[in-house]
Design an enzyme around this catalytic site. Structure first.
Site, PDB file in Angstrom:
ATOM      1  CB  THR A   1     -19.533  -5.115  22.393  1.00 44.01           C
ATOM      2  OG1 THR A   1     -20.038  -5.836  23.512  1.00 44.01           O
ATOM      3  CG2 THR A   1     -19.242  -3.681  22.806  1.00 44.01           C
ATOM      4  CG  HIS A   2     -18.968  -9.483  21.334  1.00 48.55           C
ATOM      5  ND1 HIS A   2     -17.827 -10.118  20.901  1.00 48.55           N
ATOM      6  CD2 HIS A   2     -18.575  -8.708  22.370  1.00 48.55           C
ATOM      7  CE1 HIS A   2     -16.801  -9.762  21.645  1.00 48.55           C
ATOM      8  NE2 HIS A   2     -17.225  -8.902  22.554  1.00 48.55           N
TER       9      HIS A   2
ATOM     10  CB  SER B   1     -40.894  -9.721  -2.358  1.00 44.86           C
ATOM     11  OG  SER B   1     -41.137 -11.009  -2.863  1.00 44.86           O
TER      12      SER B   1
ATOM     13  CE1 TYR C   1       1.575   3.604 -20.152  1.00 47.87           C
ATOM     14  CE2 TYR C   1       2.528   2.467 -22.037  1.00 47.87           C
ATOM     15  CZ  TYR C   1       1.420   2.866 -21.313  1.00 47.87           C
ATOM     16  OH  TYR C   1       0.165   2.527 -21.755  1.00 47.87           O
TER      17      TYR C   1
ATOM     18  CD  GLU D   1     -30.540  -6.617   0.992  1.00 52.06           C
ATOM     19  OE1 GLU D   1     -30.428  -7.728   0.489  1.00 52.06           O
ATOM     20  OE2 GLU D   1     -31.639  -6.114   1.270  1.00 52.06           O
TER      21      GLU D   1
ATOM     22  CB  SER E   1      -7.510   2.756 -23.767  1.00 51.44           C
ATOM     23  OG  SER E   1      -6.709   3.759 -24.332  1.00 51.44           O
TER      24      SER E   1
ATOM     25  CE  LYS F   1     -38.757  -9.833   2.687  1.00 50.13           C
ATOM     26  NZ  LYS F   1     -38.139 -10.918   1.974  1.00 50.13           N
TER      27      LYS F   1
HETATM   28  N1  ARG Z   1      -3.750   4.431 -23.872  1.00 54.06           N
HETATM   29  C1  ARG Z   1      -2.490   4.401 -23.203  1.00 54.06           C
HETATM   30  C2  ARG Z   1      -2.739   4.162 -21.697  1.00 54.06           C
HETATM   31  O1  ARG Z   1      -3.834   4.278 -21.285  1.00 54.06           O
HETATM   32  C3  ARG Z   1      -1.780   5.689 -23.374  1.00 54.06           C
HETATM   33  C4  ARG Z   1      -0.306   5.573 -23.370  1.00 54.06           C
HETATM   34  C5  ARG Z   1       0.187   4.792 -24.518  1.00 54.06           C
HETATM   35  N2  ARG Z   1       1.591   4.788 -24.596  1.00 54.06           N
HETATM   36  C6  ARG Z   1       2.258   3.887 -25.348  1.00 54.06           C
HETATM   37  N3  ARG Z   1       3.532   3.958 -25.332  1.00 54.06           N
HETATM   38  N4  ARG Z   1       1.629   2.923 -25.963  1.00 54.06           N
HETATM   39  O2  ARG Z   1      -1.854   3.868 -20.949  1.00 54.06           O
END
Ligand code: ARG
Length: 463
Positions: free
Chosen positions: A155-156, A277, A317, A290, A23, A283
């Site tokens: 409204t509407h 455009s 976790y 948007e 991560s 344009k």
């Molecule tokens: N990178 C992990 C997360 O974002 C951190 C926690 C990891 N914990 C574990 N037991 N693998 O959640």
């Protein structure tokens, strides 16, 4: 980078799995909070005698160096590391040798990630609040310039009753004010410290959770360690608050798209905030609006992602939770981008008061006031409503409006009419007469503006 958990394993992790599992590409943005958390944690370990106090000081100092090196760019993130927590610890150990290995005593990555994310989001809430305030300031300034700019209220999407442009803009100020309240609440709810929850069941070391919570700016430690590591309500609440604020920006954007069209021509966007455009030379497109409208969709999606990610998870976790970050980070980035683009776009737009007033003259938006005129002369509202409906129909047949329909036509339907009706149904009378709290009358809107200045915008004046 060698894995911290390699003792248990006989083989290296497959490279693709390493990438899949990692991560760091997105959680490296939390490095400042990760290091702050580690410094307070190691100070606590020293204070409690869990590790030698001198050692704790050396570790804390090196963590501060790592922070400086990352901030200056001298140290680069290693993208093969599993996450920011592992990366910082590995750099520390490379620099301090065995001493670095003591940092992770009485702590788990599970409480580390929960801590870092709360701290990171706390600071982003402050940033978002600042940007919403700036937007409110722009809206209030535009409202002040347009206290007397009469336009049709709808409204509407059908012209309904006369209001002012200031009144219309101040409706958005109320929405953004509530968004701020939601963010404050979100901050308060998330401001409890998970550190010390450990992997899931705290630790046998005599840690001081009150100390770490206080030094990291929390109201106190979380009261259940399972909840500490597995709660992501704060991400969901923040994603919800962001989605709501985006929805408000999206509605305003939609109105600007309409107002800047040839059909309305109520406002004109500055050239710096419009696009052309590639084929149609005439344009001038409201792309920013948007895009804000479009990006609202992904913020709503992020909220759904988070709720769906959490709904089936057993305590405590689970790695699914790593998916929280990309969703909430995207919402945070998106709202910041939208807020900081919308504010100057509104600030620089030109308001076409004449076209607004002209639109008010068509569509019989003073019909309610015509009926009310008769009620004030003693008729029941339903009878007055019916007579006015017939008058509108007469006007349509004759190609006239209530303002230029001859008084004889009025009198044909009800002898209570006299020439005073023209003043009673003039748009300025209609607007000025609605002076109750929350109404469009310039005095009422001015009071509202003052209230916002005295509350939401107060600190700004003191700054
Ligand atoms: N990178 C992990 C997360 O974002 C951190 C926690 C990891 N914990 C574990 N037991 N693998 O959640």
């Amino acid at each position: 980078m060698a894995k911290m958990w390699q003792g248990r394993f006989k083989k290296e992790l497959d490279e693709k799995v390493n990438d899949f599992n990692s991560s760091i590409s997105f959680d490296s943005r939390m490095y400042e909070h990760d290091i702050q958390g580690s410094i307070v944690h190691v100070n606590m370990l020293g204070k409690q005698g869990i590790i030698d106090e001198k050692d704790s000081k050396v570790i804390a100092k090196e963590l501060a160096n790592i922070y400086d090196d990352l901030a200056s760019g001298e140290l680069q993130f290693d993208m093969s590391a599993e996450d920011i927590h592992m990366f910082v610890e590995q750099v520390l150990t490379q620099r301090l040798g065995d001493l670095g290995k003591k940092l992770h005593t009485a702590r788990s990555r599970n409480d580390q990630v929960a801590l870092d994310l709360r701290m990171y989001l706390r600071s982003e809430i402050d940033n978002i609040l600042g940007l919403i305030k700036k937007l409110i300031r722009v809206l209030v300034a535009k409202a002040e310039e347009n206290l007397h700019t009469v336009m049709p209220g709808y409204t509407h999407l059908q012209r309904a009753q006369p209001i002012t442009f200031a009144h219309h803009l101040m409706a958005y100020v109320e929405m953004f004010k509530r968004d701020m309240i939601r963010l404050f609440n979100c901050f308060d709810t998330m401001n409890e410290c998970p550190l010390g929850s450990g992997a899931l069941a705290t630790t046998t070391y005599p840690i001081d959770r009150e100390f770490t919570a206080e030094y990291l700016g929390f109201n106190g430690p979380m009261q259940n360690s399972l909840d500490g590591v597995s709660d992501r309500d704060y991400c969901i609440e923040l994603a919800g608050a962001i989605a709501t604020c985006m929805m408000h920006m999206s509605r305003l954007s939609e109105e600007i798209v309409l107002w800047s069209s040839w059909e309305f021509k109520f406002i004109e966007l500055d050239d710096a905030y419009s696009t052309g455009s590639s084929i149609m030379p005439q344009k001038k497109n409201p792309d920013i609006c948007e895009l804000i409208r479009g990006k609202t969709g992904r913020c709503i999606g992020n909220l759904t992602t988070l709720l769906t990610m959490m709904k089936g998870l057993p305590l405590a976790y689970n790695k699914d939770m790593q998916e929280d970050k990309e969703a909430i980070f995207d919402s945070v980035d998106t709202i910041k981008l939208c807020l900081s683009t919308l504010a100057p776009m509104l600030d620089t737009m030109t308001v076409n008061c004449e076209n607004m007033a002209n639109a008010g003259k068509r569509g019989f938006i003073n019909a309610t006031d015509c009926a009310d005129y008769l009620v004030k002369k003693g008729l029941a509202f339903r009878d007055a409503y019916k007579i006015t409906g017939t008058l509108v129909s007469t006007c349509i047949d004759k190609g006239l409006t209530l303002d230029n329909l001859p008084i004889e036509e009025y009198k044909k339907l009800c002898d209570k009419f006299d020439s005073g009706v023209y003043d009673a149904i003039s748009l300025s009378t209609c607007v000025n007469g609605r002076g109750v709290t929350g109404g469009p009358a310039p005095d009422a809107v001015a009071k509202h503006i003052q209230k916002i200045k005295d509350t939401v915008l107060k600190e700004d004046e003191e700054d």
